[in-house]
Design an enzyme around this catalytic site. Structure first.
Site, PDB file in Angstrom:
ATOM      1  N   LYS A 196       0.824  -1.214   0.000  1.00 29.25           N
ATOM      2  CA  LYS A 196       0.000   0.000   0.000  1.00 29.25           C
ATOM      3  C   LYS A 196       0.854   1.259   0.000  1.00 29.25           C
ATOM      4  O   LYS A 196       0.574   2.209  -0.721  1.00 29.25           O
ATOM      5  CB  LYS A 196      -0.920   0.000   1.229  1.00 29.25           C
ATOM      6  N   ARG A 271      -8.968   0.984   9.877  1.00 32.26           N
ATOM      7  CA  ARG A 271      -8.659  -0.428  10.068  1.00 32.26           C
ATOM      8  C   ARG A 271      -9.806  -1.192  10.719  1.00 32.26           C
ATOM      9  O   ARG A 271      -9.756  -2.418  10.788  1.00 32.26           O
ATOM     10  CB  ARG A 271      -7.388  -0.591  10.922  1.00 32.26           C
ATOM     11  N   ARG A 310      11.398  -7.431   4.146  1.00 31.86           N
ATOM     12  CA  ARG A 310      11.390  -5.998   4.456  1.00 31.86           C
ATOM     13  C   ARG A 310      12.017  -5.738   5.818  1.00 31.86           C
ATOM     14  O   ARG A 310      12.658  -4.698   6.035  1.00 31.86           O
ATOM     15  CB  ARG A 310       9.949  -5.479   4.441  1.00 31.86           C
ATOM     16  N   ARG A 316      11.783  -1.914  11.626  1.00 33.81           N
ATOM     17  CA  ARG A 316      10.565  -2.090  12.420  1.00 33.81           C
ATOM     18  C   ARG A 316      10.640  -3.404  13.202  1.00 33.81           C
ATOM     19  O   ARG A 316      10.900  -4.473  12.617  1.00 33.81           O
ATOM     20  CB  ARG A 316       9.332  -2.095  11.519  1.00 33.81           C
ATOM     21  N   ARG A 328      -0.349 -10.074  13.593  1.00 35.56           N
ATOM     22  CA  ARG A 328      -0.893  -8.948  12.816  1.00 35.56           C
ATOM     23  C   ARG A 328      -1.915  -9.439  11.794  1.00 35.56           C
ATOM     24  O   ARG A 328      -2.939  -8.783  11.570  1.00 35.56           O
ATOM     25  CB  ARG A 328       0.243  -8.191  12.117  1.00 35.56           C
TER      26      ARG A 328
END
Length: 372
Positions: A196, A271, A310, A316, A328
């Site tokens: 996104k 969300r 990633r 992160r 998640r």
């Protein structure tokens, strides 16, 4: 809440389907209470606008009654005409009956005057008037109205049987005339790792929109150790979604910073359904709306691989722990995925294949953005 377009005009939600149902239920209870025991009333609906109201009313009445319909004047455009047609539709003998007229809306009272003139010759036992909506500001008569569902301001409304040049009668809620939205606001949707952020960066430049990323907003607040930032960090480090109140307050502040822009791409927000409703309400207050949710659809196994890769460079903490990643996805599937139904119900959900090169996915997204 939302904004709808009918012909050349825009209307914002005034009353939800649930709120209208509550008004009708209260009216029914009052009418039943006023009727003598054993009385079988004749309800007469004034077409065209009252047909939805009348149908819901008599179902809620849940007692012996009769229903009939008559035809009087309608609307021309967005203003009420003073020329009322004669009544058409009453063929039975109604003398000695208790008649309750069901009207969708009473404004100037011209139609009501005609009703009283016609029915005073019918030798009724009693005549009662029940209107779902009433505009006291423009009411010009001194005729009694026995039951009023809700007083509203003098603004043109549609939905729940009311129309604008034939359109809008089938809307389940009630909408009020508003100004044309000036922004293009898109929710870019998808599970963690769907790309996104990458696509939003490309599309914001292509369509001259402001990209609001929940992740960027969180990181800014966390880096600056704001109160909301510290709270958000606690949930992110645990692999959980940040509570709605925290997220909504952060995003509202970002929107307020950008006055006079062409619109927004919302990345990572909303969300949850409550966030979506809060965003709708916030934009509605500004005369704006969400034009559509555009969703990137990618298989979960591929997404896990993407996020782990990633995590090697993102910095992160939740990108390099497979257990947190799975948590998640569990949060996404149990809370966030329901937004697909939320936007589908509004006819504004657009699913896009999120597998392929960046350019291929951008091209697919652009086809939808162009339509919106």
């Amino acid at each position: 809440m939302k904004i709808v377009k009918l012909h050349d005009l825009y209307f914002k939600e005034l009353l939800s389907k649930k709120e209208v149902a509550q008004i009708v239920k209260r009216m029914v209870a009052t009418v039943k209470k006023d009727l003598p025991e054993g009385e079988v009333p004749l309800f007469i609906g004034i077409l065209n606008g009252c047909f939805v109201f009348a149908a819901d009313f008599i179902r809620a009445f849940n007692a012996d009654c009769e229903i009939s319909f008559v035809k009087l004047a309608s609307y021309e455009g967005t203003s009420s005409t003073d020329k009322v047609k004669k009544l058409i539709g009453i063929n039975e003998d109604i003398s000695g009956r208790t008649v309750v007229i069901l009207e969708d809306i009473i404004d100037t009272g011209t139609t009501l005057q005609e009703i009283y003139e016609i029915f005073k010759t019918k030798k009724l036992k009693q005549l009662k008037i029940a209107t779902l909506f009433f505009k006291p500001e423009v009411y010009k008569k001194e005729l009694p109205i026995d039951y009023i569902g809700k007083n509203i301001e003098d603004a043109f409304i549609v939905g729940y049987g009311l129309d604008y040049n034939g359109y809008g009668r089938n809307l389940p809620a009630v909408y009020q005339l508003t100004t044309q939205p000036k922004m293009k606001n898109i929710v870019l949707f998808g599970p963690p790792g769907a790309g996104k952020g990458t696509q939003a960066t490309i599309l914001k430049d292509k369509y001259n929109l402001v990209h609001i990323s929940t992740g960027d907003v969180f990181r800014f607040n966390i880096k600056n150790e704001t109160e909301l930032g510290l709270l958000a960090k606690k949930y992110i480090d645990g692999g959980d979604l940040v509570p709605d109140e925290v997220t909504i307050n952060m995003l509202k502040a970002e929107i307020e910073k950008n006055v006079g822009v062409n619109g927004f791409i919302f990345d990572g927000f909303p969300r949850t359904e409550s966030q979506a409703e809060a965003l709708d309400q916030f934009l509605l207050e500004k005369g704006e709306r969400i034009n559509g949710m555009v969703a990137l659809e990618v298989p979960e196994n591929l997404l896990v691989e993407r996020i782990l890769e990633r995590g090697k460079t993102s910095g992160r903490s939740d990108d390099n722990d497979e257990e947190k990643i799975k948590n998640r996805f569990n949060e996404y599937n149990t809370k966030t995925a329901v937004l697909k139904d939320f936007y589908e119900e509004r006819g504004s959900y657009y699913g896009i294949d999120g597998v392929g090169s960046i350019n291929e996915i951008t091209a697919r997204l652009s086809e939808v953005f162009d339509k919106l």
